[in-house]
Design a protein around this motif. Structure first.
Motif, PDB file in Angstrom:
ATOM      1  N   GLU A 189       5.081   2.491 -10.228  1.00  0.00           N
ATOM      2  CA  GLU A 189       4.224   1.765  -9.211  1.00  0.00           C
ATOM      3  C   GLU A 189       4.599   0.984  -8.074  1.00  0.00           C
ATOM      4  O   GLU A 189       4.477   1.073  -7.198  1.00  0.00           O
ATOM      5  N   ARG A 219      -2.879  -4.761  -5.643  1.00  0.00           N
ATOM      6  CA  ARG A 219      -2.226  -4.435  -6.999  1.00  0.00           C
ATOM      7  C   ARG A 219      -2.307  -5.664  -7.806  1.00  0.00           C
ATOM      8  O   ARG A 219      -2.730  -5.777  -9.098  1.00  0.00           O
ATOM      9  N   TYR A 262      -2.570   5.348  -7.371  1.00  0.00           N
ATOM     10  CA  TYR A 262      -1.177   5.219  -8.510  1.00  0.00           C
ATOM     11  C   TYR A 262      -0.665   3.879  -8.455  1.00  0.00           C
ATOM     12  O   TYR A 262      -0.496   2.984  -9.308  1.00  0.00           O
TER      13      TYR A 262
END
Ligand SMILES: Cc1cc2nc3c(=O)[nH]c(=O)nc-3n(C[C@H](O)[C@H](O)[C@H](O)COP(=O)(O)O)c2cc1C
Ligand code: SF4
Ligand code: SF4
Ligand code: FES
Lengths: 634, 252
Positions: A189, A219, A262
């Motif tokens: 990632e 994130r 993702y």
């Protein structure tokens, strides 16, 4: 069929290539909204009909917008062993003729826009050369050589017009979903985020925020689930690049979104499309279904264990709903008005969960960056603006359409090379970039290199890529008025500066255009513009004064002419112009007298006519019809 | 605790405190129009603007919505702040020349005349009524309609509301007295919301004192003895004072 690995993908690619380059003639019609608006459906139907009637061994297919919207309907003809020829401004009649001609081995050079001997497959970094046996159509210029396309570099628009958007295999054939395969099988990632960060990609929806950094914020934000959103509100009048991509290449956006999901750790996404884009919404819906069928979206994507779903949310077409916090409210079913930031959506977005919002074009760039690498991408563009930008080039310009160019291209190149100059040999006066709340850049700055920073320094902005060219007949006061009228109506009305301030600026502009303003009004206008920009809640109010500020900066003399001399130098503002008839030139033909809707013109036949100013409504008909240039404006 | 400076003065506040409250703690007065302690901040009127210094950049933001951050530097009296606030009030005054609260603010700020064409609206669109009705009363009777300069507060379809309980909270929170409520014998008339409600009479004195709907709403929300809803506040007070004897309450 579910795609589980690269081998499966390769197999589909072969099928896709067969569909892109069949062993027989294939006629593709550009069926984007822009094509349809000029009659492409009828063209498509007559081609299909004629093929059947004549029993010709040929296929007819649909494709998206090739960008040259002004020359629509565009039809391209693929014939094995020959160059591909793109025909423009087709109609059903011509289309039938074309099919008949093809059956007899004829090329209609007179209708051809250009021809292609190869295609660029940007993802794979290859040029797909056609195996041309017959050298026909030599005098038709090549695609990459005609002015409109020569300086373009298509990344976000890589597939638009070159494939059937309804066929996922054709997308795969052009390198589609290979980046996703690579990401899910080989990249962590963080590595994806690093790559996007290093590429220098910045948001293409307006503010130009670094995309990798935004992804990282989301994130790192605490809270589950996390959401991914594609902003396809595109409310700028005259802008349609996002629509074109969704209609012509929906999978590029989906692939970008899955890669982003993702990297960020999201399993749910939304595409927010305006209601006025029914075709785009249909196209995306179809693409989502296909991608799910093939296991490229939904559960266990590419057999990697990663899940990601995308839903469509349709907005009611308010410009302000493109603003990210208003967009969030709208998806949540609340009224679409912005709220103060911070908290930013990355921290508190959809249903208060961390959310990453990017524009259609931003998403469409992602698969290419993954495929070609950050280094390659960041070599294009300027110091701080990397890659390419898609503009919609419109207004007083010979070639209008969608244009994708490397950042840093000069305005001059956009206007004179790609756009091939101003119609009727008129002078280029200014160009408005950034949509309704961008600014007007004067012709003296034609050598400005187009990037985020330079446009902002000039008082305008990149926005989402609107570019309206204006010629010498444009009144800049009128232009400012036009754009403010739009933002006045589209302001959500929540905050005082935007709601009340724009209204007041418009009142002053109106007075100026009617010759009723005082010199002190100019100062007040300037103060208002400055404070509204500074004090508004969201960027709508924060940018709406740009047309006023830039026209004041570059065309102050025009404002002064309206106020002090009560004259509109461009002869546009009706209250400040007067029509009269030059007695020397008038032949007394009586044409103007006949045409004047107000019976304001009188005179005997063969004797000089005259205009009764009290009756004249300044419609300009007399000026238009006079064959002897006898009607004068001052 | 977070430490910040406002106009050069240091102050420590708890996490989650707005700049507006931090300023009040220092005794620095910042004007507000759309802010009220009881409901969520909204950031609409923009008369509470302050300047926040972030590195080399400074930006205007609304103190009622902006949360204090460690090391934050705030200016509440810079020329940029004062000019902007003043213009906000002038714009609102041009919209609502008769609104006392706006006139007061204008006077305090030294605004002498309005440089724009005057309108005769009463509502400054602060949204307090909307938020009170939604967040406190939980009735969500009113909301904003239309965009831009045509924005208004209204009931759905500008028609009589069947969810309005007639409590009048909107009217009491309104800074400009724009919401008109009349009482006529056994009816409460909320003209602004096109709504009429039947009143209930007091069991003791017989006076009509509260909309029936409001009582139903209250009963649903809080558990209280049934008879508390039957008598008017005056009679309640009298009977209580009677019961408690010397103790003067008046707060019930
Ligand atoms: C009034 C207004 C309208 C906007 N409209 C759009 C839009 O139509 N599409 C879009 O992508 N961004 C729009 N934006 C910008 C979004 O708020 C947001 O910055 C963007 O979607 C982020 O994506 P990006 O980082 O990829 O550019 C708008 C902003 C404002 C203030
Ligand atoms: S700046 Fe305009 S659009 Fe944005 S919140 Fe304020 S009124 Fe609404
Ligand atoms: S009616 Fe009163 S409380 Fe409601 S928005 Fe208008 S001014 Fe504010
Ligand atoms: S009080 Fe802060 S914006 Fe109104």
């Amino acid at each position: 069929m579910k795609i589980k690995n690269l081998k499966d993908l390769e197999e589909l690619k072969i099928k896709g290539l067969e569909s892109l380059y069949p062993k027989r003639t294939k006629i593709n019609v550009g069926l984007g909204t822009c094509g349809i608006a000029t009659g492409a459906r009828a063209v498509f139907d007559s081609i299909a009909d004629e093929i059947e009637k004549q029993g010709i061994d040929a296929l007819v297919g649909k494709t998206g917008c090739l960008g040259f919207c002004q020359r629509e309907p565009l039809v391209d003809v693929w014939q094995p062993g020959k160059s591909r020829i793109i025909y423009c401004q087709m109609d059903p009649e011509k289309a039938r003729d074309l099919v008949t001609g093809l059956a007899q081995g004829k090329t209609r050079k007179e209708w051809a826009l250009c021809r292609m001997e190869e295609e660029e497959f940007i993802i794979e970094n290859t040029k797909k050369k056609y195996s041309i046996k017959e050298k026909d159509g030599k005098d038709i210029p090549l695609y990459r050589e005609i002015p409109f396309y020569r300086k373009q570099k298509k990344i976000a628009l890589r597939n638009c017009g070159f494939m059937n958007p309804e066929n996922i295999e054709e997308y795969i054939a052009r390198g589609g979903y290979f980046s996703l395969a690579r990401v899910l099988s080989r990249l962590k990632e963080e590595e994806v985020i690093e790559e996007i960060k290093n590429s220098g990609l910045r948001g293409r929806g307006g503010a130009g925020f670094p995309t990798g950094l935004k992804w990282k914020f989301c994130r790192d934000a605490r809270g589950e689930p996390k959401y991914i959103i594609c902003n396809a509100d595109e409310g700028d009048p005259g802008a349609y690049m996002d629509r074109s991509i969704l209609e012509g290449d929906p999978h590029s956006v989906l692939e970008g979104m899955v890669i982003g999901a993702y990297a960020i750790g999201s399993h749910e996404g939304y595409i927010y499309v305006r209601n006025e884009y029914p075709l785009a919404a249909q196209s995306v819906e179809r693409a989502i279904r296909q991608a799910e069928e093939y296991g490229l979206l939904g559960e266990n994507i590419f057999n990697s264990g990663f899940n990601f779903r995308i839903r469509i949310s349709q907005g009611a077409g308010a410009f302000v709903c493109g603003e990210e916090t208003a967009l969030l409210a709208s998806i949540e079913g609340k009224i679409g008005e912005p709220r103060p930031r911070p908290p930013f959506p990355a921290e508190r977005g959809l249903w208060d969960k961390p959310t990453n919002i990017n524009n259609v074009k931003t998403w469409a760039n992602v698969p290419v960056i993954i495929a070609r690498g950050a280094d390659w991408y960041s070599k294009m563009g300027t110091a701080k603006s990397k890659g390419t930008m898609v503009f919609s080039l419109v207004g007083k310009i010979n070639n209008t359409g969608l244009v994708e160019v490397p950042m840093g291209i000069k305005l001059r190149e956009m206007i004179y090379d790609i756009g091939e100059g101003i119609p009727e040999g008129k002078k280029f006066k200014a160009v408005q970039t950034g949509g309704p709340s961008g600014g007007c850049i004067p012709s003296e700055l034609a050598d400005l290199e187009v990037d985020y920073e330079k446009l902002t320094q000039a008082g305008s902005m990149m926005g989402s890529g609107g570019m309206v060219v204006m010629d010498e007949d444009t009144c800049m006061v009128n232009v400012a008025k036009y754009f403010l009228n739009f933002t006045k109506d589209e302001s959500c009305g929540k905050c005082t500066p935007c709601r009340e301030g724009i209204k007041r600026m418009l009142e002053i502009l109106d007075d100026i255009s009617k010759g009723k303003a005082k010199e002190t009004d100019l100062e007040l206008l300037e103060t208002l513009a400055r404070v509204v920009k500074d004090a508004s809640l969201c960027a709508l109010g924060g940018t709406a004064p740009n047309p006023v500020l830039t026209t004041l900066r570059y065309f102050r003399n025009e404002y002064e002419a309206h106020i002090k001399d009560k004259k509109c130098p461009a002869h546009i503002c009706p209250d400040l112009i007067h029509y009269s008839i030059d007695k020397e030139k008038c032949t007394g033909c009586g044409l103007c007298l006949k045409e004047c809707p107000q019976t304001a013109i009188s005179g005997e036949k063969k004797k000089p006519h005259s205009i009764d100013k009290s009756k004249c409504i300044k419609c300009g008909v007399c000026f238009e019809v006079c064959n002897f240039d006898a009607v004068e404006i001052d | 605790m977070l430490n910040l400076t406002i106009d050069g003065k240091k102050v420590s506040v708890e996490k989650g405190t707005t700049v507006l409250h931090a300023a009040r703690k220092l005794g620095i007065e910042i004007p507000t129009l759309c802010y009220h302690e009881g409901v969520s901040p909204y950031g609409a009127c923009r008369v509470c603007l302050v300047e926040v210094v972030k590195g080399i950049k400074t930006g205007l933001t609304t103190s009622c919505t902006c949360l204090a951050e460690e090391g934050m530097e705030v200016k509440s009296d810079s020329p940029r702040v004062l000019e902007s606030r003043k213009l906000m009030v002038e714009l609102l005054l041009a919209r609502c020349p008769e609104a006392e609260k706006v006139k007061d603010l204008a006077r305090k700020m030294g605004i002498e005349g309005v440089r724009f064409k005057r309108e005769d609206k009463e509502c400054i669109l602060c949204g307090l009524c909307v938020r009170v009705c939604q967040e406190i009363i939980e009735a969500s009777v009113i909301g904003f309609i239309n965009r831009g300069a045509n924005r208004e507060v209204e009931t759905p379809f500008q028609a009589q509301s069947d969810v309005c309980i007639g409590c009048g909270a909107c009217s009491s929170v309104c800074p400009t007295e724009a919401i008109k409520i009349k009482e006529m014998f056994d009816k409460r008339i909320l003209e602004t919301w096109h709504t009429e409600l039947e009143l209930k009479s007091c069991k003791i004195c017989g006076r009509y004192f509260v909309p029936k709907k409001e009582l139903e709403h209250l009963k649903e929300k809080i558990e209280l003895p049934e008879d508390i809803f039957e008598i008017c506040t005056d009679c309640k007070r009298k009977s209580l004072t009677g019961k408690i004897g010397e103790i003067k309450t008046g707060a019930i």
